[in-house]
Design an enzyme around this catalytic site. Structure first.
Site, short mmCIF file in Angstrom:
data_model
loop_
_atom_site.label_atom_id
_atom_site.label_comp_id
_atom_site.label_asym_id
_atom_site.label_seq_id
_atom_site.Cartn_x
_atom_site.Cartn_y
_atom_site.Cartn_z
N GLU A 125 99.94 -68.94 71.82
CA GLU A 125 100.01 -68.43 73.19
C GLU A 125 101.45 -68.48 73.71
O GLU A 125 101.93 -67.54 74.36
CB GLU A 125 99.09 -69.25 74.10
N TRP A 127 99.09 -69.37 28.15
CA TRP A 127 98.29 -69.21 29.37
C TRP A 127 97.02 -68.46 29.00
O TRP A 127 97.07 -67.49 28.24
CB TRP A 127 99.07 -68.46 30.42
N LEU A 154 102.67 -79.02 40.36
CA LEU A 154 101.66 -78.68 41.36
C LEU A 154 102.28 -78.23 42.69
O LEU A 154 101.69 -78.42 43.75
CB LEU A 154 100.70 -79.86 41.59
#
Length: 369
Positions: free
Chosen positions: A54, A175, A209
Site C-alpha cells: 500500500e 543429471w 542448496l
C-alpha cells in the site's frame, strides 16, 4: 478499468512480483484506481522491514504527481493494522485520503485478523472484501499455513526417471533431468523461506542448496536434519548467506562449538527414539518465520517426512527415460499391504519443461485449513 475482477487482477500481478522478495511477510500487491478507472499508483511488498504494498502504491502515485483523494485502492490482502517493522498500512491509506479499499481477503495474522478493515471503516473508508481471494491465498499458501496451522507449507522436490529412480546404485544422479528442469527447480528454491535437507545428502553430495540459475534478491536459509552431528566442518551449507540451522539429538559440545563458530545455529530436538523430532522441527521453523519449506533430501528423510504425514505438496520433475532396478527411489516408506494405504495425491499442475515433465501434486485435503 472499473471492473472489480480486472482491477484486482492488476493488484495480483503486482503481488506476484514479491514472490522471491517479501519472505517472511506475505506477497501483497496494491493498485490505486482513480474515478476514471485508470491506475495512478501501484506497488508490491518489499523485503522484510521495507515498505508494504500500500505504501509503495501511494509513493508511486505521489512520484507521478497523482492525487489519491477519494480514489479506490485494490489490495490483495487486508491492510495491516499493527506496528511491526513498519507502521500500519491502514493508517497510511486513511492519511492519504483513500476513499475506498477493495481487499481480496482477511489477513490470517492474529495481529490483524479483520482489525485493518475495521479501522478503515471506522475512519470513514468504504471497504469491500472478496474478489481475488482464492488467488491471493494460493500465492501466500505458506503464510496462511504458518499463521493458521503453526507450521510451514512443506513442499518436497524430487527429480527422477519415469520409473522413479533418483540416482543409480553408485550414487550417480547428475543429471537425470534437463537444464530447463534444473532452472525451474531453482525458481522454486527462490520462493522458499528455508530449504531442508538431511545428513545423508550432505555426506554424499555436499550440496550448496542455494539459488544460482535464476535472479533473486534473497537466498533462502538452509536447515539440516543431522541426528548425530556428522556434518563436515567444510560443508558448503555452513556458508549459506541466510544462515544454516542444524537440528540434532547430539550433545557433543566440542562439535557444537565448532559449528557455532562457523555461524551455524544448533537446535537440539530429539524424539523418544533418538531421532530428530520432525513435527517439532516444523513448528520451530514456523516460529523462525518459515512460510514455505522446500525439501531437497534423500529417500530416507523423504520417507520419514511422508510416514509422519508432514508433507503437503510434491514437486516432481520426471525425465522420459527408464533407469531400472537396484537404484535409489524418491522415498523409503512401506511396505504397504493394501492399496488404500497409499498416500492419496491430487494433481495441482502439470507442465512440460523441455523434454521433461513438472508435476505439482498435493496431498488430498492438505490445503483445506
Amino acid at each position: 478499468m472499473n471492473d472489480f475482477s480486472t482491477c484486482m487482477n492488476k493488484a495480483l500481478e503486482q503481488a506476484a512480483q514479491a514472490l522471491f522478495l517479501s519472505s517472511p511477510n506475505p506477497r501483497v500487491g496494491c493498485v490505486i484506481i482513480d474515478r476514471e478507472g485508470q491506475i495512478i499508483g501501484q506497488g508490491f511488498t518489499q523485503q522484510a522491514g521495507g515498505p508494504h504494498a500500500e505504501v509503495m502504491a501511494l509513493r508511486d502515485a505521489s512520484a507521478k504527481g497523482n492525487d489519491v483523494q477519494g480514489t479506490t485502492a485494490y489490495v490483495t490482502l487486508e491492510p495491516c493494522s499493527h506496528h511491526g517493522r513498519t507502521g500500519p498500512c491502514c493508517d497510511a491509506l486513511v492519511a492519504a485520503g483513500i476513499g475506498k479499499v477493495v481487499g481480496a481477503l482477511t489477513d490470517p495474522n492474529p495481529q490483524v485478523a479483520g482489525r485493518g478493515f475495521d479501522r478503515l471503516r471506522a475512519a470513514g473508508v468504504e471497504v469491500e472484501v472478496g474478489p481475488g481471494a482464492a488467488e491471493s491465498r494460493e500465492l501466500n499458501i505458506g503464510f496462511f499455513s504458518r499463521m493458521i496451522r503453526g507450521t510451514p507449507w512443506v513442499r518436497m522436490k524430487a527429480a527422477s526417471s519415469l520409473d522413479g529412480v533418483t540416482a543409480l546404485h553408485n550414487g550417480n544422479s547428475q543429471w537425470i533431468t534437463s537444464a530447463e528442469a534444473r532452472v525451474d527447480g531453482h525458481a522454486w528454491r527462490a520462493r522458499a523461506c528455508t530449504i531442508l535437507t538431511g545428513i545423508g545428502t550432505m555426506l554424499a553430495d555436499n550440496p550448496r542448496l542455494n539459488v544460482r540459475d535464476v535472479s533473486t534478491p534473497r537466498q533462502p536459509r538452509i536447515a539440516v536434519v543431522d541426528s548425530k552431528l556428522d556434518i563436515p566442518l567444510d560443508a558448503h551449507v555452513l556458508k549459506a548467506p541466510s544462515g544454516c540451522l542444524i537440528y540434532t539429538c547430539s550433545t557433543k559440545q566440542s562439535k557444537i562449538e565448532q559449528l557455532q563458530a562457523l555461524g551455524a545455529t544448533i537446535i537440539a530436538m530429539p524424539n523418544p527414539h533418538g531421532k530428530v523430532d520432525l513435527a517439532a522441527m516444523l513448528r520451530d521453523l514456523a516460529q523462525r518465520g518459515t512460510n514455505e519449506l522446500h525439501v531437497e533430501a534423500g529417500f530416507k528423510l523423504n520417507g520419514s517426512l511422508i510416514r509422519e504425514g508432514l508433507v503437503d505438496e510434491f514437486l516432481f520433475y520426471q525425465a522420459p527415460k527408464l533407469l531400472g532396478t537396484g537404484a535409489m527411489g524418491i522415498a523409503s516408506f512401506g511396505p504397504l499391504n493394501e492399496l488404500s494405504e497409499g498416500l492419496q495425491l491430487e494433481f495441482h499442475d502439470v507442465e512440460r519443461l523441455g523434454p521433461d515433465l513438472r508435476i505439482v501434486a498435493r496431498v488430498q485435503g492438505r490445503d483445506k485449513f
